[in-house]
Design an enzyme around this catalytic site. Sequence first.
Site, short mmCIF file in Angstrom:
data_model
loop_
_atom_site.label_atom_id
_atom_site.label_comp_id
_atom_site.label_asym_id
_atom_site.label_seq_id
_atom_site.Cartn_x
_atom_site.Cartn_y
_atom_site.Cartn_z
N LEU A 122 0.80 -1.22 0.00
CA LEU A 122 0.00 0.00 0.00
C LEU A 122 0.84 1.27 0.00
O LEU A 122 0.30 2.37 -0.12
CB LEU A 122 -0.93 0.02 1.22
CG LEU A 122 -2.09 -0.97 1.22
CD1 LEU A 122 -2.86 -0.85 2.52
CD2 LEU A 122 -3.01 -0.74 0.03
N PRO A 124 2.95 2.76 -2.20
CA PRO A 124 2.82 3.70 -3.34
C PRO A 124 1.51 4.48 -3.30
O PRO A 124 1.49 5.68 -3.59
CB PRO A 124 2.89 2.77 -4.56
CG PRO A 124 3.65 1.58 -4.09
CD PRO A 124 3.22 1.39 -2.66
N TYR A 125 0.42 3.81 -2.94
CA TYR A 125 -0.87 4.49 -2.83
C TYR A 125 -0.83 5.55 -1.74
O TYR A 125 -1.29 6.69 -1.94
CB TYR A 125 -1.96 3.45 -2.53
CG TYR A 125 -3.29 4.03 -2.13
CD1 TYR A 125 -4.16 4.56 -3.08
CD2 TYR A 125 -3.69 4.04 -0.79
CE1 TYR A 125 -5.39 5.09 -2.71
CE2 TYR A 125 -4.92 4.56 -0.42
CZ TYR A 125 -5.76 5.08 -1.38
OH TYR A 125 -6.97 5.61 -1.02
N MET A 126 -0.28 5.21 -0.58
CA MET A 126 -0.21 6.17 0.52
C MET A 126 0.70 7.35 0.18
O MET A 126 0.41 8.49 0.54
CB MET A 126 0.26 5.48 1.80
CG MET A 126 -0.71 4.45 2.35
SD MET A 126 -2.32 5.20 2.77
CE MET A 126 -3.23 3.72 3.26
N LYS A 129 -1.28 9.62 -2.02
CA LYS A 129 -2.23 10.39 -1.21
C LYS A 129 -1.52 11.49 -0.41
O LYS A 129 -2.01 12.61 -0.29
CB LYS A 129 -2.98 9.45 -0.26
CG LYS A 129 -4.04 8.61 -0.93
CD LYS A 129 -5.16 9.47 -1.47
CE LYS A 129 -6.34 8.67 -1.98
NZ LYS A 129 -7.36 9.55 -2.61
#
Length: 210
Positions: A122, A124-126, A129
Amino acid sequence: MTTLVIGANGQIGCQFCALAHAAGEPIRAMIRHPGQQPWFEERGIETVIADLEGDFTHAFDDCDQVVFTAGSGPHTGPDKTLLIDLYGAIRAVDAARERGLSRFLMVSAMRAENPQAAPEKLRPYMAAKFAADAYLRASGMPHVILKPGRLTDDPASERVAASLEETDGENRVSRGNVAHALLHLVKARELVDREFVLLDGQRSMAEVLA
Protein backbone atom coordinates in the site's frame (compact mmCIF):
# COMPACT_ATOMS: atom_id res chain seq x y z
CA MET A 1 -24.79 24.85 -5.51
CA THR A 2 -24.09 21.54 -7.24
CA THR A 3 -21.39 19.23 -5.89
CA LEU A 4 -19.28 17.39 -8.46
CA VAL A 5 -18.48 13.84 -7.31
CA ILE A 6 -15.24 12.53 -8.83
CA GLY A 7 -15.06 8.79 -8.36
CA ALA A 8 -18.85 8.49 -8.22
CA ASN A 9 -18.86 4.92 -9.53
CA GLY A 10 -16.59 3.65 -6.74
CA GLN A 11 -17.85 1.89 -3.64
CA ILE A 12 -17.83 5.02 -1.49
CA GLY A 13 -18.90 7.22 -4.38
CA CYS A 14 -22.05 5.23 -5.15
CA GLN A 15 -23.12 5.18 -1.52
CA PHE A 16 -22.48 8.90 -1.13
CA CYS A 17 -24.37 9.77 -4.32
CA ALA A 18 -27.41 7.77 -3.18
CA LEU A 19 -27.35 9.42 0.26
CA ALA A 20 -26.87 12.93 -1.11
CA HIS A 21 -29.63 12.56 -3.68
CA ALA A 22 -32.03 11.20 -1.04
CA ALA A 23 -31.16 14.18 1.16
CA GLY A 24 -31.94 16.65 -1.62
CA GLU A 25 -28.32 17.71 -2.16
CA PRO A 26 -27.71 18.67 -5.82
CA ILE A 27 -24.88 16.47 -7.13
CA ARG A 28 -23.30 15.58 -10.46
CA ALA A 29 -21.70 12.14 -10.71
CA MET A 30 -18.56 12.06 -12.84
CA ILE A 31 -18.24 8.66 -14.51
CA ARG A 32 -15.84 7.26 -17.09
CA HIS A 33 -18.15 5.72 -19.69
CA PRO A 34 -21.85 5.50 -20.63
CA GLY A 35 -22.13 1.92 -19.41
CA GLN A 36 -21.98 3.27 -15.86
CA GLN A 37 -24.92 5.66 -16.36
CA PRO A 38 -27.95 3.39 -15.80
CA TRP A 39 -27.37 2.95 -12.05
CA PHE A 40 -27.38 6.73 -11.58
CA GLU A 41 -30.18 7.47 -14.05
CA GLU A 42 -32.47 4.96 -12.34
CA ARG A 43 -32.07 7.01 -9.17
CA GLY A 44 -32.46 10.38 -10.85
CA ILE A 45 -28.83 11.39 -10.32
CA GLU A 46 -27.23 13.69 -12.90
CA THR A 47 -24.11 12.31 -14.58
CA VAL A 48 -21.27 13.65 -16.69
CA ILE A 49 -18.88 11.52 -18.75
CA ALA A 50 -15.26 12.44 -18.05
CA ASP A 51 -11.97 10.66 -17.40
CA LEU A 52 -9.25 11.69 -14.95
CA GLU A 53 -6.69 10.54 -17.50
CA GLY A 54 -8.17 12.81 -20.18
CA ASP A 55 -9.86 16.20 -20.42
CA PHE A 56 -12.40 16.44 -17.61
CA THR A 57 -12.66 20.19 -16.98
CA HIS A 58 -16.16 20.35 -18.55
CA ALA A 59 -17.43 18.31 -15.59
CA PHE A 60 -16.91 21.35 -13.34
CA ASP A 61 -19.35 23.59 -15.26
CA ASP A 62 -21.89 25.19 -12.90
CA CYS A 63 -20.57 23.28 -9.86
CA ASP A 64 -19.83 24.92 -6.54
CA GLN A 65 -17.70 22.31 -4.76
CA VAL A 66 -16.00 18.96 -5.40
CA VAL A 67 -15.87 15.63 -3.61
CA PHE A 68 -12.82 13.65 -4.77
CA THR A 69 -13.18 9.99 -3.90
CA ALA A 70 -11.56 8.53 -7.00
CA GLY A 71 -8.95 5.79 -6.83
CA SER A 72 -7.15 3.52 -9.24
CA GLY A 73 -8.27 0.47 -7.26
CA PRO A 74 -6.42 -2.50 -5.77
CA HIS A 75 -5.99 -4.37 -9.05
CA THR A 76 -3.88 -1.77 -10.86
CA GLY A 77 -0.18 -1.03 -10.66
CA PRO A 78 1.83 1.97 -9.43
CA ASP A 79 1.50 3.58 -12.88
CA LYS A 80 -2.26 4.05 -12.45
CA THR A 81 -1.75 5.11 -8.84
CA LEU A 82 0.44 7.96 -10.09
CA LEU A 83 -1.90 8.94 -12.92
CA ILE A 84 -5.18 8.82 -10.98
CA ASP A 85 -4.61 9.04 -7.22
CA LEU A 86 -1.85 11.64 -7.54
CA TYR A 87 -1.85 13.44 -10.88
CA GLY A 88 -5.60 13.14 -11.35
CA ALA A 89 -6.14 14.70 -7.92
CA ILE A 90 -3.65 17.49 -8.69
CA ARG A 91 -5.39 18.30 -11.97
CA ALA A 92 -8.77 18.29 -10.23
CA VAL A 93 -7.51 20.74 -7.61
CA ASP A 94 -6.18 23.01 -10.36
CA ALA A 95 -9.50 22.86 -12.24
CA ALA A 96 -11.50 23.66 -9.11
CA ARG A 97 -9.26 26.60 -8.26
CA GLU A 98 -9.29 27.98 -11.81
CA ARG A 99 -13.09 27.76 -11.93
CA GLY A 100 -13.41 29.54 -8.59
CA LEU A 101 -15.23 26.73 -6.77
CA SER A 102 -15.86 27.23 -3.07
CA ARG A 103 -14.37 24.00 -1.62
CA PHE A 104 -12.52 20.80 -2.45
CA LEU A 105 -13.35 17.77 -0.29
CA MET A 106 -10.61 15.15 -0.56
CA VAL A 107 -11.00 11.54 0.57
CA SER A 108 -7.47 10.60 1.61
CA ALA A 109 -6.30 7.92 4.04
CA MET A 110 -5.22 7.85 7.65
CA ARG A 111 -1.85 6.24 6.86
CA ALA A 112 -1.10 8.83 4.17
CA GLU A 113 0.55 10.89 6.88
CA ASN A 114 3.32 8.28 7.08
CA PRO A 115 3.40 6.07 3.95
CA GLN A 116 6.31 3.97 5.21
CA ALA A 117 4.18 2.81 8.15
CA ALA A 118 1.63 1.27 5.79
CA PRO A 119 1.83 -2.35 4.55
CA GLU A 120 4.42 -2.58 1.79
CA LYS A 121 1.95 -3.11 -1.05
CA LEU A 122 0.00 0.00 0.00
CA ARG A 123 2.99 2.35 0.25
CA PRO A 124 2.82 3.70 -3.34
CA TYR A 125 -0.87 4.49 -2.83
CA MET A 126 -0.21 6.17 0.52
CA ALA A 127 2.68 8.16 -0.95
CA ALA A 128 0.39 9.35 -3.76
CA LYS A 129 -2.23 10.39 -1.21
CA PHE A 130 0.43 12.14 0.89
CA ALA A 131 1.58 14.18 -2.11
CA ALA A 132 -1.96 14.96 -3.31
CA ASP A 133 -2.94 16.17 0.16
CA ALA A 134 0.17 18.35 0.34
CA TYR A 135 -0.63 19.86 -3.05
CA LEU A 136 -4.18 20.63 -1.98
CA ARG A 137 -3.01 22.30 1.24
CA ALA A 138 -0.51 24.47 -0.67
CA SER A 139 -2.92 25.33 -3.50
CA GLY A 140 -4.84 28.01 -1.66
CA MET A 141 -8.05 26.13 -2.48
CA PRO A 142 -10.46 26.04 0.50
CA HIS A 143 -10.58 22.38 1.43
CA VAL A 144 -11.48 19.56 3.77
CA ILE A 145 -9.38 16.39 3.90
CA LEU A 146 -11.09 13.27 5.23
CA LYS A 147 -8.71 10.50 6.39
CA PRO A 148 -10.49 7.17 6.82
CA GLY A 149 -8.85 4.17 8.40
CA ARG A 150 -8.85 0.71 6.80
CA LEU A 151 -12.04 0.45 4.78
CA THR A 152 -14.57 -2.34 5.37
CA ASP A 153 -17.92 -3.33 3.92
CA ASP A 154 -19.64 -3.39 7.32
CA PRO A 155 -23.04 -1.66 7.49
CA ALA A 156 -23.01 2.04 8.22
CA SER A 157 -23.50 2.70 11.92
CA GLU A 158 -23.21 6.49 11.66
CA ARG A 159 -21.18 6.28 14.88
CA VAL A 160 -17.55 7.25 14.46
CA ALA A 161 -14.29 8.19 16.16
CA ALA A 162 -11.46 10.59 15.45
CA SER A 163 -8.47 8.69 16.83
CA LEU A 164 -7.07 5.26 17.58
CA GLU A 165 -7.22 6.10 21.28
CA GLU A 166 -11.01 6.07 21.04
CA THR A 167 -11.09 2.66 19.36
CA ASP A 168 -8.46 0.73 21.35
CA GLY A 169 -6.25 0.73 18.26
CA GLU A 170 -8.90 -0.51 15.81
CA ASN A 171 -7.90 1.16 12.54
CA ARG A 172 -11.03 0.56 10.48
CA VAL A 173 -14.13 2.32 9.20
CA SER A 174 -16.98 1.16 7.01
CA ARG A 175 -17.36 2.63 3.56
CA GLY A 176 -20.93 3.43 4.53
CA ASN A 177 -19.73 5.57 7.41
CA VAL A 178 -17.34 7.38 5.06
CA ALA A 179 -20.26 8.10 2.72
CA HIS A 180 -22.32 9.48 5.63
CA ALA A 181 -19.36 11.61 6.72
CA LEU A 182 -19.07 13.05 3.21
CA LEU A 183 -22.75 13.96 3.25
CA HIS A 184 -22.26 15.75 6.57
CA LEU A 185 -19.23 17.62 5.20
CA VAL A 186 -20.96 18.60 1.96
CA LYS A 187 -23.74 20.19 3.99
CA ALA A 188 -21.35 21.87 6.46
CA ARG A 189 -20.13 24.52 4.04
CA GLU A 190 -18.66 26.60 6.85
CA LEU A 191 -15.92 24.00 7.33
CA VAL A 192 -12.81 25.02 5.40
CA ASP A 193 -9.14 24.14 5.68
CA ARG A 194 -9.87 21.30 8.08
CA GLU A 195 -8.68 17.69 8.30
CA PHE A 196 -10.44 14.80 10.00
CA VAL A 197 -9.45 11.23 10.81
CA LEU A 198 -12.45 8.91 10.56
CA LEU A 199 -12.83 5.52 12.25
CA ASP A 200 -15.77 3.44 13.39
CA GLY A 201 -16.61 4.47 16.94
CA GLN A 202 -19.29 5.64 19.32
CA ARG A 203 -19.71 9.35 18.61
CA SER A 204 -22.02 11.16 16.19
CA MET A 205 -20.85 12.58 12.86
CA ALA A 206 -21.68 16.07 14.05
CA GLU A 207 -19.46 15.67 17.10
CA VAL A 208 -16.45 14.21 15.27
CA LEU A 209 -16.71 16.44 12.18
CA ALA A 210 -17.13 19.69 14.07
